[in-house]
Design a protein around this motif. Structure first.
Motif, PDB file in Angstrom:
ATOM      1  N   ARG A   1     -51.318 -15.933 -14.447  1.00 34.48           N
ATOM      2  CA  ARG A   1     -51.308 -14.491 -14.705  1.00 34.48           C
ATOM      3  C   ARG A   1     -51.225 -14.176 -16.194  1.00 34.48           C
ATOM      4  NH1 ARG A   1     -49.533 -10.994 -10.756  1.00 34.48           N
ATOM      5  NH2 ARG A   1     -50.016  -9.404 -12.338  1.00 34.48           N
ATOM      6  N   TRP A  27     -53.354 -11.235 -20.124  1.00 35.02           N
ATOM      7  CA  TRP A  27     -52.620 -10.846 -18.919  1.00 35.02           C
ATOM      8  C   TRP A  27     -53.624 -10.449 -17.850  1.00 35.02           C
ATOM      9  CZ3 TRP A  27     -49.940  -5.512 -18.065  1.00 35.02           C
ATOM     10  CH2 TRP A  27     -49.309  -5.510 -16.813  1.00 35.02           C
ATOM     11  N   ILE A  62     -54.221  -8.705 -14.827  1.00 31.48           N
ATOM     12  CA  ILE A  62     -53.494  -7.704 -14.041  1.00 31.48           C
ATOM     13  C   ILE A  62     -54.006  -7.616 -12.600  1.00 31.48           C
ATOM     14  CG2 ILE A  62     -52.848  -6.353 -16.054  1.00 31.48           C
ATOM     15  CD1 ILE A  62     -55.188  -4.536 -15.564  1.00 31.48           C
TER      16      ILE A  62
END
Length: 470
Positions: free
Chosen positions: A28, A73, A75
Protein backbone atom coordinates in the motif's frame (compact mmCIF):
# COMPACT_ATOMS: atom_id res chain seq x y z
CA UNK A 1 11.03 -5.70 1.12
CA UNK A 2 13.46 -3.03 2.38
CA UNK A 3 16.69 -2.44 0.52
CA UNK A 4 19.77 -0.27 1.05
CA UNK A 5 22.31 0.84 -1.54
CA UNK A 6 25.68 2.42 -0.72
CA UNK A 7 27.92 4.04 -3.32
CA UNK A 8 31.34 5.64 -3.03
CA UNK A 9 33.71 6.96 -5.69
CA UNK A 10 37.15 8.54 -5.87
CA UNK A 11 38.84 10.19 -8.80
CA UNK A 12 41.47 12.53 -10.16
CA UNK A 13 41.71 16.14 -8.98
CA UNK A 14 40.18 15.39 -5.58
CA UNK A 15 36.88 13.99 -6.88
CA UNK A 16 34.76 12.32 -4.21
CA UNK A 17 31.17 11.13 -4.13
CA UNK A 18 29.13 9.35 -1.46
CA UNK A 19 25.56 8.20 -1.82
CA UNK A 20 23.07 6.21 0.24
CA UNK A 21 19.69 5.04 -1.00
CA UNK A 22 17.03 3.27 1.06
CA UNK A 23 13.73 1.78 -0.14
CA UNK A 24 11.09 0.54 2.28
CA UNK A 25 7.36 -0.07 2.67
CA UNK A 26 4.74 -2.58 1.60
CA UNK A 27 2.07 -3.04 -1.06
CA UNK A 28 0.00 0.00 0.00
CA UNK A 29 2.71 2.47 0.99
CA UNK A 30 6.31 2.50 -0.14
CA UNK A 31 9.08 5.09 -0.08
CA UNK A 32 12.59 5.76 -1.35
CA UNK A 33 15.10 8.12 0.26
CA UNK A 34 18.42 9.15 -1.25
CA UNK A 35 21.25 11.33 0.10
CA UNK A 36 24.34 12.25 -1.92
CA UNK A 37 27.43 14.41 -1.58
CA UNK A 38 30.00 15.36 -4.22
CA UNK A 39 33.09 17.56 -4.14
CA UNK A 40 36.27 18.11 -6.12
CA UNK A 41 39.30 20.36 -6.19
CA UNK A 42 39.48 20.45 -10.02
CA UNK A 43 43.12 21.54 -9.84
CA UNK A 44 44.20 19.96 -13.13
CA UNK A 45 47.04 21.23 -15.35
CA UNK A 46 46.18 22.42 -18.85
CA UNK A 47 47.87 23.53 -22.05
CA UNK A 48 48.09 27.33 -22.57
CA UNK A 49 49.92 27.88 -25.85
CA UNK A 50 53.02 26.79 -27.74
CA UNK A 51 56.18 27.74 -25.82
CA UNK A 52 54.40 28.24 -22.49
CA UNK A 53 54.46 25.81 -19.55
CA UNK A 54 51.31 24.00 -18.45
CA UNK A 55 49.22 25.94 -15.97
CA UNK A 56 47.39 24.66 -12.91
CA UNK A 57 43.72 25.59 -12.70
CA UNK A 58 42.95 27.61 -9.59
CA UNK A 59 39.78 28.73 -7.81
CA UNK A 60 37.91 25.72 -9.20
CA UNK A 61 36.70 23.88 -6.08
CA UNK A 62 33.22 22.39 -6.24
CA UNK A 63 30.79 21.12 -3.59
CA UNK A 64 27.28 19.70 -3.96
CA UNK A 65 24.85 17.76 -1.85
CA UNK A 66 21.23 16.78 -2.36
CA UNK A 67 18.36 14.76 -0.93
CA UNK A 68 15.54 13.03 -2.82
CA UNK A 69 12.38 11.67 -1.25
CA UNK A 70 9.66 9.66 -3.02
CA UNK A 71 6.52 8.36 -1.28
CA UNK A 72 3.84 6.26 -3.03
CA UNK A 73 0.43 5.50 -1.53
CA UNK A 74 -1.92 3.09 -3.33
CA UNK A 75 -5.29 4.33 -2.12
CA UNK A 76 -7.22 1.73 -4.20
CA UNK A 77 -6.44 -0.99 -6.76
CA UNK A 78 -6.72 1.60 -9.53
CA UNK A 79 -5.53 4.83 -7.87
CA UNK A 80 -2.22 6.05 -6.47
CA UNK A 81 -0.98 9.27 -4.86
CA UNK A 82 2.73 10.08 -4.81
CA UNK A 83 4.81 12.86 -3.28
CA UNK A 84 8.29 13.74 -4.57
CA UNK A 85 10.85 16.16 -3.14
CA UNK A 86 14.29 17.16 -4.34
CA UNK A 87 16.52 19.59 -2.45
CA UNK A 88 20.00 20.58 -3.59
CA UNK A 89 22.72 23.03 -2.67
CA UNK A 90 25.96 23.60 -4.53
CA UNK A 91 28.88 25.95 -4.02
CA UNK A 92 31.42 26.34 -6.79
CA UNK A 93 34.33 28.61 -7.46
CA UNK A 94 34.75 29.89 -11.01
CA UNK A 95 38.32 29.54 -12.34
CA UNK A 96 40.07 32.14 -14.50
CA UNK A 97 39.84 31.87 -18.28
CA UNK A 98 42.87 31.50 -20.54
CA UNK A 99 43.16 35.31 -20.72
CA UNK A 100 42.81 35.90 -16.95
CA UNK A 101 45.60 35.63 -14.38
CA UNK A 102 43.33 35.33 -11.36
CA UNK A 103 39.71 34.80 -10.40
CA UNK A 104 37.86 35.14 -7.10
CA UNK A 105 34.40 34.60 -8.54
CA UNK A 106 32.11 32.02 -6.98
CA UNK A 107 28.46 30.98 -7.16
CA UNK A 108 26.20 29.52 -4.47
CA UNK A 109 23.00 27.88 -5.67
CA UNK A 110 20.06 26.52 -3.68
CA UNK A 111 17.06 24.77 -5.18
CA UNK A 112 14.06 22.76 -4.00
CA UNK A 113 11.32 21.05 -6.00
CA UNK A 114 8.15 19.43 -4.68
CA UNK A 115 5.62 17.43 -6.72
CA UNK A 116 2.24 15.96 -5.75
CA UNK A 117 0.90 13.48 -8.30
CA UNK A 118 -2.33 11.51 -8.67
CA UNK A 119 -2.87 8.59 -11.07
CA UNK A 120 -6.11 6.74 -11.72
CA UNK A 121 -6.65 3.82 -14.09
CA UNK A 122 -9.96 3.50 -15.94
CA UNK A 123 -11.44 0.85 -18.22
CA UNK A 124 -10.45 2.88 -21.27
CA UNK A 125 -7.23 4.61 -20.15
CA UNK A 126 -5.85 6.63 -17.26
CA UNK A 127 -6.09 10.05 -15.63
CA UNK A 128 -3.12 11.93 -14.23
CA UNK A 129 -2.92 15.20 -12.23
CA UNK A 130 0.14 17.11 -10.98
CA UNK A 131 0.86 20.03 -8.66
CA UNK A 132 4.44 21.28 -8.35
CA UNK A 133 6.43 24.06 -6.71
CA UNK A 134 9.99 24.95 -7.75
CA UNK A 135 12.28 27.35 -5.86
CA UNK A 136 15.72 28.47 -7.04
CA UNK A 137 18.27 30.86 -5.55
CA UNK A 138 21.29 31.77 -7.70
CA UNK A 139 23.89 33.92 -5.93
CA UNK A 140 26.96 35.12 -7.84
CA UNK A 141 29.91 36.94 -6.26
CA UNK A 142 33.16 38.36 -7.64
CA UNK A 143 35.30 39.72 -4.84
CA UNK A 144 37.88 41.21 -7.21
CA UNK A 145 35.41 43.72 -8.61
CA UNK A 146 33.10 43.76 -5.56
CA UNK A 147 30.18 42.38 -7.52
CA UNK A 148 27.24 40.69 -5.84
CA UNK A 149 24.27 39.41 -7.84
CA UNK A 150 21.44 37.52 -6.16
CA UNK A 151 18.48 36.06 -8.03
CA UNK A 152 15.40 34.20 -6.84
CA UNK A 153 12.98 32.30 -9.05
CA UNK A 154 9.73 30.53 -8.16
CA UNK A 155 7.50 28.41 -10.38
CA UNK A 156 4.03 27.00 -9.69
CA UNK A 157 2.74 24.25 -11.96
CA UNK A 158 -0.60 22.48 -12.26
CA UNK A 159 -1.47 19.93 -14.93
CA UNK A 160 -4.18 17.40 -15.66
CA UNK A 161 -4.21 14.91 -18.54
CA UNK A 162 -6.56 12.15 -19.59
CA UNK A 163 -5.75 9.26 -21.93
CA UNK A 164 -8.32 7.12 -23.74
CA UNK A 165 -7.69 3.93 -25.74
CA UNK A 166 -10.33 2.78 -28.25
CA UNK A 167 -9.14 -0.14 -30.37
CA UNK A 168 -6.47 1.32 -32.66
CA UNK A 169 -7.02 4.87 -31.38
CA UNK A 170 -5.22 6.69 -28.57
CA UNK A 171 -6.52 10.14 -27.56
CA UNK A 172 -4.88 12.49 -25.06
CA UNK A 173 -6.28 15.79 -23.77
CA UNK A 174 -4.57 17.99 -21.20
CA UNK A 175 -4.61 21.36 -19.50
CA UNK A 176 -1.59 22.95 -17.82
CA UNK A 177 -0.91 26.20 -15.99
CA UNK A 178 2.54 27.60 -15.10
CA UNK A 179 3.11 30.73 -13.01
CA UNK A 180 6.65 32.16 -12.90
CA UNK A 181 8.00 34.80 -10.50
CA UNK A 182 11.48 36.31 -10.35
CA UNK A 183 13.42 38.71 -8.19
CA UNK A 184 16.92 39.86 -9.11
CA UNK A 185 19.14 42.91 -8.79
CA UNK A 186 19.73 42.55 -12.51
CA UNK A 187 16.09 43.46 -13.13
CA UNK A 188 16.41 46.66 -11.07
CA UNK A 189 12.91 47.77 -10.08
CA UNK A 190 11.17 45.01 -12.00
CA UNK A 191 9.86 41.87 -10.29
CA UNK A 192 8.57 40.10 -13.38
CA UNK A 193 5.91 37.44 -13.34
CA UNK A 194 4.29 35.41 -16.06
CA UNK A 195 1.23 33.16 -16.29
CA UNK A 196 0.99 30.53 -19.00
CA UNK A 197 -2.08 28.38 -19.55
CA UNK A 198 -2.13 25.79 -22.32
CA UNK A 199 -4.69 23.39 -23.73
CA UNK A 200 -3.15 20.51 -25.64
CA UNK A 201 -4.16 17.22 -27.17
CA UNK A 202 -3.15 14.45 -29.52
CA UNK A 203 -4.68 11.62 -31.52
CA UNK A 204 -2.76 8.51 -32.56
CA UNK A 205 -4.06 5.85 -34.92
CA UNK A 206 -2.29 2.60 -35.78
CA UNK A 207 -3.55 0.00 -38.23
CA UNK A 208 -1.84 -2.53 -40.46
CA UNK A 209 1.24 -0.82 -41.92
CA UNK A 210 0.28 2.74 -40.96
CA UNK A 211 0.73 4.85 -37.83
CA UNK A 212 -0.45 8.47 -37.82
CA UNK A 213 -0.37 11.08 -35.08
CA UNK A 214 -1.79 14.60 -34.87
CA UNK A 215 -1.12 16.90 -31.92
CA UNK A 216 -1.96 20.53 -31.17
CA UNK A 217 -1.35 23.12 -28.48
CA UNK A 218 -2.88 26.53 -27.82
CA UNK A 219 -1.34 28.69 -25.13
CA UNK A 220 -2.50 31.81 -23.29
CA UNK A 221 0.32 33.98 -21.91
CA UNK A 222 -0.74 36.80 -19.58
CA UNK A 223 -4.18 37.05 -21.24
CA UNK A 224 -2.67 37.05 -24.77
CA UNK A 225 -3.19 34.13 -27.15
CA UNK A 226 0.05 32.85 -28.67
CA UNK A 227 0.53 31.10 -31.98
CA UNK A 228 -1.32 27.82 -32.49
CA UNK A 229 1.26 25.00 -32.66
CA UNK A 230 0.16 21.86 -34.53
CA UNK A 231 2.18 18.77 -35.40
CA UNK A 232 1.44 15.99 -37.89
CA UNK A 233 3.42 12.73 -38.11
CA UNK A 234 3.09 9.66 -40.34
CA UNK A 235 4.85 6.28 -40.33
CA UNK A 236 4.55 3.56 -42.95
CA UNK A 237 6.05 0.04 -43.06
CA UNK A 238 6.03 -1.19 -46.69
CA UNK A 239 7.82 -4.44 -45.75
CA UNK A 240 8.75 -6.24 -42.57
CA UNK A 241 11.50 -4.54 -40.50
CA UNK A 242 11.47 -1.36 -42.65
CA UNK A 243 9.67 1.86 -41.75
CA UNK A 244 9.39 5.29 -43.37
CA UNK A 245 8.62 8.34 -41.23
CA UNK A 246 7.69 11.97 -41.78
CA UNK A 247 6.71 14.86 -39.52
CA UNK A 248 5.76 18.52 -39.85
CA UNK A 249 5.47 20.77 -36.78
CA UNK A 250 5.36 24.39 -35.78
CA UNK A 251 7.93 25.75 -33.30
CA UNK A 252 7.33 28.48 -30.75
CA UNK A 253 9.65 29.84 -28.04
CA UNK A 254 8.97 32.71 -25.63
CA UNK A 255 11.75 35.13 -24.59
CA UNK A 256 13.18 34.58 -21.10
CA UNK A 257 12.97 37.01 -18.19
CA UNK A 258 16.64 37.92 -18.79
CA UNK A 259 15.90 38.67 -22.45
CA UNK A 260 13.07 41.00 -21.45
CA UNK A 261 14.12 42.64 -18.17
CA UNK A 262 17.89 42.41 -17.57
CA UNK A 263 19.47 45.84 -17.21
CA UNK A 264 21.12 46.99 -19.30
CA UNK A 265 20.08 45.22 -22.46
CA UNK A 266 16.71 43.64 -21.69
CA UNK A 267 13.97 44.29 -24.22
CA UNK A 268 10.36 43.99 -22.96
CA UNK A 269 9.06 44.33 -26.54
CA UNK A 270 10.69 41.15 -27.84
CA UNK A 271 8.61 38.89 -30.05
CA UNK A 272 8.59 35.11 -29.56
CA UNK A 273 10.73 32.96 -31.82
CA UNK A 274 8.56 30.97 -34.22
CA UNK A 275 8.85 28.80 -37.30
CA UNK A 276 8.23 25.46 -38.94
CA UNK A 277 10.22 22.24 -39.05
CA UNK A 278 10.03 19.18 -41.28
CA UNK A 279 11.57 15.77 -40.75
CA UNK A 280 11.77 12.58 -42.83
CA UNK A 281 13.49 9.31 -42.05
CA UNK A 282 13.92 5.65 -42.81
CA UNK A 283 14.67 2.92 -40.25
CA UNK A 284 15.46 -0.79 -40.43
CA UNK A 285 15.45 -3.22 -37.49
CA UNK A 286 15.88 -6.98 -37.63
CA UNK A 287 17.11 -9.93 -35.57
CA UNK A 288 18.57 -13.09 -37.07
CA UNK A 289 19.58 -15.66 -34.49
CA UNK A 290 22.07 -14.05 -32.10
CA UNK A 291 22.61 -10.99 -34.33
CA UNK A 292 20.50 -7.82 -34.15
CA UNK A 293 20.79 -4.78 -36.41
CA UNK A 294 19.23 -1.36 -36.11
CA UNK A 295 19.95 1.43 -38.56
CA UNK A 296 18.28 4.71 -39.47
CA UNK A 297 18.74 7.88 -41.47
CA UNK A 298 16.93 11.10 -40.56
CA UNK A 299 16.90 14.38 -42.48
CA UNK A 300 15.43 17.59 -41.06
CA UNK A 301 14.80 21.19 -42.03
CA UNK A 302 13.93 24.03 -39.64
CA UNK A 303 13.29 27.74 -40.24
CA UNK A 304 13.03 30.07 -37.23
CA UNK A 305 11.94 33.71 -37.48
CA UNK A 306 12.50 36.49 -34.91
CA UNK A 307 15.53 34.67 -33.51
CA UNK A 308 16.54 36.34 -30.24
CA UNK A 309 20.21 37.31 -30.15
CA UNK A 310 22.21 39.40 -27.69
CA UNK A 311 24.24 41.80 -29.80
CA UNK A 312 25.74 45.28 -29.78
CA UNK A 313 23.87 47.78 -31.92
CA UNK A 314 25.67 50.59 -33.73
CA UNK A 315 26.33 53.47 -31.30
CA UNK A 316 25.42 51.30 -28.31
CA UNK A 317 28.01 50.61 -25.58
CA UNK A 318 26.27 47.58 -24.12
CA UNK A 319 24.83 44.35 -25.50
CA UNK A 320 21.05 43.96 -25.79
CA UNK A 321 18.48 41.34 -26.76
CA UNK A 322 16.75 41.82 -30.10
CA UNK A 323 14.77 39.92 -32.75
CA UNK A 324 17.42 40.64 -35.35
CA UNK A 325 17.95 37.49 -37.30
CA UNK A 326 16.48 34.40 -38.91
CA UNK A 327 18.03 30.95 -38.61
CA UNK A 328 17.89 28.10 -41.11
CA UNK A 329 18.89 24.69 -39.75
CA UNK A 330 19.09 21.50 -41.82
CA UNK A 331 20.98 18.29 -41.47
CA UNK A 332 21.39 14.52 -41.68
CA UNK A 333 21.61 12.07 -38.76
CA UNK A 334 22.61 8.47 -39.67
CA UNK A 335 22.72 5.79 -36.93
CA UNK A 336 23.85 2.15 -36.86
CA UNK A 337 23.82 -0.40 -34.02
CA UNK A 338 24.89 -4.05 -34.15
CA UNK A 339 24.49 -6.51 -31.25
CA UNK A 340 25.59 -10.12 -30.95
CA UNK A 341 24.31 -12.21 -28.00
CA UNK A 342 25.25 -15.79 -27.16
CA UNK A 343 24.56 -17.25 -23.69
CA UNK A 344 26.84 -15.38 -21.23
CA UNK A 345 28.49 -13.34 -23.97
CA UNK A 346 27.40 -10.19 -25.80
CA UNK A 347 29.11 -7.63 -28.00
CA UNK A 348 27.62 -4.44 -29.41
CA UNK A 349 28.78 -1.63 -31.68
CA UNK A 350 27.14 1.76 -32.09
CA UNK A 351 27.93 4.61 -34.46
CA UNK A 352 26.26 7.93 -35.14
CA UNK A 353 27.02 11.04 -37.12
CA UNK A 354 25.35 14.48 -37.15
CA UNK A 355 25.80 16.90 -40.02
CA UNK A 356 24.02 20.12 -39.07
CA UNK A 357 24.08 23.41 -40.95
CA UNK A 358 22.60 26.14 -38.74
CA UNK A 359 23.11 29.40 -40.56
CA UNK A 360 22.32 32.98 -39.73
CA UNK A 361 20.31 34.60 -42.52
CA UNK A 362 20.97 38.25 -41.57
CA UNK A 363 24.23 40.22 -41.24
CA UNK A 364 25.11 41.04 -37.61
CA UNK A 365 27.92 43.45 -36.65
CA UNK A 366 28.58 42.47 -33.00
CA UNK A 367 29.15 39.61 -32.64
CA UNK A 368 30.31 39.54 -36.24
CA UNK A 369 28.09 37.11 -38.19
CA UNK A 370 27.73 37.33 -41.92
CA UNK A 371 24.69 36.09 -43.77
CA UNK A 372 25.04 32.35 -44.39
CA UNK A 373 27.61 31.72 -41.64
CA UNK A 374 27.27 28.93 -39.09
CA UNK A 375 25.88 29.91 -35.68
CA UNK A 376 28.24 30.45 -32.76
CA UNK A 377 29.13 27.33 -30.73
CA UNK A 378 27.37 25.08 -33.29
CA UNK A 379 29.72 22.66 -35.07
CA UNK A 380 28.71 21.33 -38.46
CA UNK A 381 30.10 17.86 -37.73
CA UNK A 382 29.68 15.66 -34.68
CA UNK A 383 30.14 11.91 -34.40
CA UNK A 384 30.12 9.29 -31.67
CA UNK A 385 30.77 5.59 -31.45
CA UNK A 386 30.96 2.92 -28.78
CA UNK A 387 31.90 -0.71 -28.31
CA UNK A 388 30.69 -2.84 -25.38
CA UNK A 389 31.83 -6.36 -24.51
CA UNK A 390 30.12 -8.34 -21.75
CA UNK A 391 31.01 -11.78 -20.43
CA UNK A 392 29.06 -13.07 -17.45
CA UNK A 393 29.49 -10.39 -14.75
CA UNK A 394 32.28 -8.46 -16.47
CA UNK A 395 31.69 -5.54 -18.86
CA UNK A 396 34.25 -3.58 -20.88
CA UNK A 397 33.25 -0.53 -22.89
CA UNK A 398 34.77 2.30 -24.88
CA UNK A 399 33.05 5.46 -26.08
CA UNK A 400 34.52 7.91 -28.58
CA UNK A 401 33.26 11.36 -29.46
CA UNK A 402 34.30 13.74 -32.21
CA UNK A 403 33.23 17.38 -32.20
CA UNK A 404 34.06 19.54 -35.18
CA UNK A 405 35.35 23.09 -35.15
CA UNK A 406 32.85 25.76 -34.04
CA UNK A 407 32.88 29.54 -34.16
CA UNK A 408 33.13 31.33 -30.81
CA UNK A 409 32.45 34.86 -29.68
CA UNK A 410 36.13 35.85 -29.84
CA UNK A 411 37.92 32.96 -31.54
CA UNK A 412 37.20 29.54 -32.99
CA UNK A 413 36.79 26.49 -30.75
CA UNK A 414 38.99 23.83 -32.36
CA UNK A 415 37.78 20.32 -33.13
CA UNK A 416 38.66 17.50 -30.77
CA UNK A 417 38.48 13.72 -30.26
CA UNK A 418 37.53 12.44 -26.81
CA UNK A 419 37.71 8.83 -25.65
CA UNK A 420 36.36 7.29 -22.43
CA UNK A 421 36.82 3.69 -21.26
CA UNK A 422 35.08 1.72 -18.49
CA UNK A 423 35.48 -1.66 -16.83
CA UNK A 424 32.73 -2.94 -14.54
CA UNK A 425 32.14 -6.08 -12.49
CA UNK A 426 28.86 -7.16 -10.86
CA UNK A 427 28.67 -9.88 -8.23
CA UNK A 428 25.83 -11.31 -6.15
CA UNK A 429 25.56 -13.61 -3.12
CA UNK A 430 22.01 -14.25 -1.87
CA UNK A 431 20.58 -10.84 -0.86
CA UNK A 432 23.90 -9.03 -1.21
CA UNK A 433 25.17 -7.60 -4.50
CA UNK A 434 28.03 -5.32 -5.42
CA UNK A 435 29.25 -3.38 -8.44
CA UNK A 436 32.88 -2.33 -8.92
CA UNK A 437 33.89 0.04 -11.70
CA UNK A 438 36.85 1.98 -13.05
CA UNK A 439 36.53 4.81 -15.57
CA UNK A 440 39.38 6.27 -17.58
CA UNK A 441 38.30 9.61 -19.08
CA UNK A 442 39.99 11.46 -21.94
CA UNK A 443 42.03 8.34 -22.68
CA UNK A 444 44.15 10.07 -25.33
CA UNK A 445 44.96 13.07 -23.09
CA UNK A 446 43.41 15.53 -25.53
CA UNK A 447 43.85 19.28 -24.98
CA UNK A 448 40.41 20.64 -25.78
CA UNK A 449 37.81 23.32 -25.08
CA UNK A 450 34.03 23.08 -25.12
CA UNK A 451 33.65 26.84 -24.66
CA UNK A 452 36.37 29.23 -25.74
CA UNK A 453 38.97 30.14 -23.09
CA UNK A 454 37.64 27.46 -20.71
CA UNK A 455 40.13 24.55 -20.66
CA UNK A 456 39.02 20.99 -19.92
CA UNK A 457 41.02 18.35 -17.98
CA UNK A 458 43.40 15.88 -19.61
CA UNK A 459 43.47 12.16 -18.88
CA UNK A 460 41.80 11.40 -15.55
CA UNK A 461 40.27 8.47 -13.70
CA UNK A 462 37.38 7.58 -11.41
CA UNK A 463 36.79 4.40 -9.45
CA UNK A 464 34.02 3.33 -7.14
CA UNK A 465 31.94 0.65 -5.51
CA UNK A 466 28.21 0.22 -5.05
CA UNK A 467 26.79 -2.22 -2.48
CA UNK A 468 23.14 -3.30 -2.37
CA UNK A 469 21.43 -5.07 0.54
CA UNK A 470 17.93 -6.53 0.04
Amino acid sequence: EPSISLRGTRGSFGQREHQIKASYGGKRVRATTRFAHRDAENNFFYFQAEGLPEREQTNAEFFQRYVLQDIYWKISPSSEISVHYWGQESDRNLPPTLVQNKSEAHQDDRSSRALLQFKHLTNKGFLQAKLALLNEDLNYYDDLIRLESKSHFRTYLGEITNNWYFGNHHVLVGLTHIANEANSKGYRDNEPSQNRTALFGSWKYARNKWVSQVSMRQELVDSTLTAFTPSIGLEYSPIKHLSLKGKVSRNFNLPTFNDRFWQPGGNPDLLPESGWSQEVGVAYEATTGPLSISTSLTAFNRNIHNWILWSQKEGQRFWSANNITEVWSRGLEPRLELTYRQKDFSFSLFGGYDFIKSTNMTDVKAPVMKKGEQLIYTPEDQASGSATLSWKNLTLSYHHQYRGMARGMNEDVESYDLGNARIQYKGKIKSFSTTLFFNLNNVWDEDYLVLERRPMPGINWQTGIQINFN
